[in-house]
Design an enzyme around this catalytic site. Structure first.
Site, PDB file in Angstrom:
ATOM      1  N   PHE A 135       0.865  -1.184   0.000  1.00  0.00           N
ATOM      2  CA  PHE A 135       0.000   0.000   0.000  1.00  0.00           C
ATOM      3  C   PHE A 135       0.897   1.227   0.000  1.00  0.00           C
ATOM      4  O   PHE A 135       1.740   1.391   0.886  1.00  0.00           O
ATOM      5  CB  PHE A 135      -0.928   0.024   1.217  1.00  0.00           C
ATOM      6  CG  PHE A 135      -1.880   1.191   1.164  1.00  0.00           C
ATOM      7  CD1 PHE A 135      -3.011   1.140   0.354  1.00  0.00           C
ATOM      8  CD2 PHE A 135      -1.629   2.356   1.873  1.00  0.00           C
ATOM      9  CE1 PHE A 135      -3.870   2.237   0.268  1.00  0.00           C
ATOM     10  CE2 PHE A 135      -2.493   3.450   1.796  1.00  0.00           C
ATOM     11  CZ  PHE A 135      -3.607   3.387   0.987  1.00  0.00           C
ATOM     12  N   ASP A 221       9.396   2.760   1.545  1.00  0.00           N
ATOM     13  CA  ASP A 221       8.231   3.447   2.093  1.00  0.00           C
ATOM     14  C   ASP A 221       8.158   3.082   3.577  1.00  0.00           C
ATOM     15  O   ASP A 221       7.761   1.970   3.941  1.00  0.00           O
ATOM     16  CB  ASP A 221       6.976   2.973   1.330  1.00  0.00           C
ATOM     17  CG  ASP A 221       5.688   3.549   1.907  1.00  0.00           C
ATOM     18  OD1 ASP A 221       5.694   4.004   3.061  1.00  0.00           O
ATOM     19  OD2 ASP A 221       4.664   3.509   1.196  1.00  0.00           O
ATOM     20  N   LYS A 250       2.768   9.732   8.515  1.00  0.00           N
ATOM     21  CA  LYS A 250       2.072   9.259   9.722  1.00  0.00           C
ATOM     22  C   LYS A 250       2.563   9.896  11.023  1.00  0.00           C
ATOM     23  O   LYS A 250       2.077  10.932  11.421  1.00  0.00           O
ATOM     24  CB  LYS A 250       2.126   7.734   9.771  1.00  0.00           C
ATOM     25  CG  LYS A 250       1.179   7.106   8.714  1.00  0.00           C
ATOM     26  CD  LYS A 250       0.865   5.685   9.038  1.00  0.00           C
ATOM     27  CE  LYS A 250      -0.008   5.007   8.006  1.00  0.00           C
ATOM     28  NZ  LYS A 250      -1.418   5.306   8.125  1.00  0.00           N
TER      29      LYS A 250
HETATM   30  N1  PLP Z   1       2.400   4.127   2.529  1.00  0.00           N
HETATM   31  C1  PLP Z   1       2.122   3.336   3.573  1.00  0.00           C
HETATM   32  C2  PLP Z   1       3.050   2.210   3.907  1.00  0.00           C
HETATM   33  C3  PLP Z   1       0.971   3.554   4.334  1.00  0.00           C
HETATM   34  O1  PLP Z   1       0.700   2.740   5.367  1.00  0.00           O
HETATM   35  C4  PLP Z   1       0.123   4.627   3.996  1.00  0.00           C
HETATM   36  C5  PLP Z   1      -1.123   4.854   4.745  1.00  0.00           C
HETATM   37  O2  PLP Z   1      -1.649   3.990   5.385  1.00  0.00           O
HETATM   38  C6  PLP Z   1       0.456   5.436   2.900  1.00  0.00           C
HETATM   39  C7  PLP Z   1       1.605   5.153   2.196  1.00  0.00           C
HETATM   40  C8  PLP Z   1      -0.408   6.594   2.501  1.00  0.00           C
HETATM   41  O3  PLP Z   1      -0.336   7.599   3.456  1.00  0.00           O
HETATM   42  P1  PLP Z   1      -1.468   8.749   3.487  1.00  0.00           P
HETATM   43  O4  PLP Z   1      -2.751   8.100   3.861  1.00  0.00           O
HETATM   44  O5  PLP Z   1      -0.953   9.705   4.528  1.00  0.00           O
HETATM   45  O6  PLP Z   1      -1.509   9.350   2.129  1.00  0.00           O
END
Ligand code: PLP
Length: 403
Positions: A135, A221, A250
């Site tokens: 994700f 990420d 986050k």
């Molecule tokens: N990358 C990862 C690993 C995530 O867990 C999330 C959100 O859960 C995101 C990207 C996306 O972040 P945002 O919701 O702040 O756009």
């Protein structure tokens, strides 16, 4: 828990649980009826310092009374400071020699990483290989990078140049990067949203070697795993590797919206003025919150707390009836339930008992409490989760489900 009717004013992109939280302190949340809950989700791994952290609240209120926003057309004294703090954490305490772009969310931090990888690769080398089950966000490019075809369906055509391989499978990745046109590999160090899936030991180190052999960027990420949650400042530090690009969001502002894309100096240098931007990214208010957050995370030695309390929580969870296994690192944990138990029902039952957790997959419950959580709160939460499991199991047994 019975769902409420959809909101007449909000787009129906979420199905929120029927509870309205109005305040919090540390691991505790309080609803509009004054009822207390324990928050073992922390706004999805966001409020690592707990709710209403005094140092962060104070930094926000002082900055709000001083200067909230000026735009990136001018220097501000806070974003450079924050970039330096972040660079030191990427270097595990010593400067890592990188540069930072500030955004407002995780998806935007990843957008920056994807654009940077394209800038480095040029027009003939723009493909990004990521993992199935990953994700990376909800914007079109980060959705394309997200390895969940079901989430793609309604939004085709997606931007081209994204390929997916099985997570944790070095041979599959080797095959994917052998084809020409690949500029970067984009991976989560642990897949949070698909259920706290931990890759085999040595996976990231093998991916690092592969990227070096092929001259491809390794983009990690760490939006969910970063800033102490897994027991190190970044999860890649468990394998002692150095990525080329790291994204965070986050917990960076302990709830204040802010994301960041860090890149090795020579990689970051591929961007020139005008290549990328954000009206709000790096604004003084969000940066003040993030500077205070990082200072406090360091003051409490957040990685050590995550390691120690995470080990205790994992051990207590593993002893619960109905839990088949526990996985994760530090305070990013998941219980895999025994067959026949529905994680959504367990989560609803836990909420009724006063515990906030969530179910990222039908058989998985994720626990990501604030890193300030105490062992007494862990004991209380485990009691509630145990009671929720008993109540769902007896309801399922009544229906002829779980044994
Ligand atoms: N990358 C990862 C690993 C995530 O867990 C999330 C959100 O859960 C995101 C990207 C996306 O972040 P945002 O919701 O702040 O756009």
């Amino acid at each position: 828990m019975t769902a409420e009717p959809a909101s007449p004013t909000l787009m129906a992109t979420y199905s929120p649980a029927p509870v309205r939280f109005v305040s919090g302190r540390g691991t505790e949340l309080f609803d509009d009826g004054g009822r207390r809950y324990l928050d073992f989700l922390a706004g999805i791994a966001v409020v690592s310092l707990g709710h209403a952290n005094e140092r962060v609240a104070d930094a926000i209120s002082r900055q709000a009374g001083r200067l909230v926003h000026v735009s990136n057309l001018f220097h501000n004294e806070l974003n450079e400071h924050l970039a330096q703090d972040l660079d030191r954490l990427v270097g595990d305490g010593s400067p890592a020699g990188g540069q930072v772009f500030f955004a407002n969310s995780g998806a935007e931090a990843n957008e920056c990483a994807i654009k940077l990888a394209r800038r480095v690769g040029g027009p003939e080398r723009y493909a990004v290989v990521s993992a199935l089950g990953s994700f990376h966000g909800r914007t079109l490019a980060t959705l394309a990078a997200t390895g969940q075809p079901k989430k793609h369906e309604a939004f085709r055509p997606l931007p081209e140049g994204f390929r997916h391989v099985a997570y944790g499978d070095v041979a599959a990745l080797e095959k994917a990067v052998a084809s020409p046109g690949v500029t970067a590999v984009l991976l989560e160090a642990i897949q949070g949203e698909s259920g706290v899936v931990v890759p085999p030991d040595g996976y990231l180190a093998a991916v690092r070697r592969l990227c070096d052999e092929r001259g491809i960027l390794l983009v990690l990420d760490e939006i969910q795993t970063g800033l102490g949650r897994t027991g190190r400042w970044f999860a890649f530090q468990h394998e002692a590797i150095r990525p080329d690009v790291v994204t965070v969001a986050k917990s960076l502002g302990n709830g204040m919206p802010i994301g960041a894309c860090w890149a090795r100096g020579d990689v970051a240098a591929s961007f020139v003025a005008g290549d990328h931007g954000s009206t709000f990214g790096g604004q003084p208010l969000a940066c003040a919150a993030a500077i205070a957050t990082l200072a406090e995370l360091q003051a409490i030695d957040a990685p050590r707390r995550a390691q120690e309390i995470g080990a205790y929580l994992a051990q207590r969870l593993a002893a619960l009836a109905g839990v088949a296994s526990v996985r994760g690192k530090g305070l990013l944990l998941a219980t895999v339930l025994e067959p026949g138990l529905d994680a959504g029902e367990v989560t609803s039952s836990a909420l009724r008992l006063g515990l906030v957790v969530n179910a990222p997959a039908p058989e998985v419950i994720r626990l990501a409490p604030p890193l300030t959580v105490t062992t007494a709160e862990v004991d209380e939460a485990v009691e509630m989760l145990g009671a929720a499991l008993v109540s769902v199991r007896s309801a399922e047994t009544g229906r002829g489900g779980a044994k």
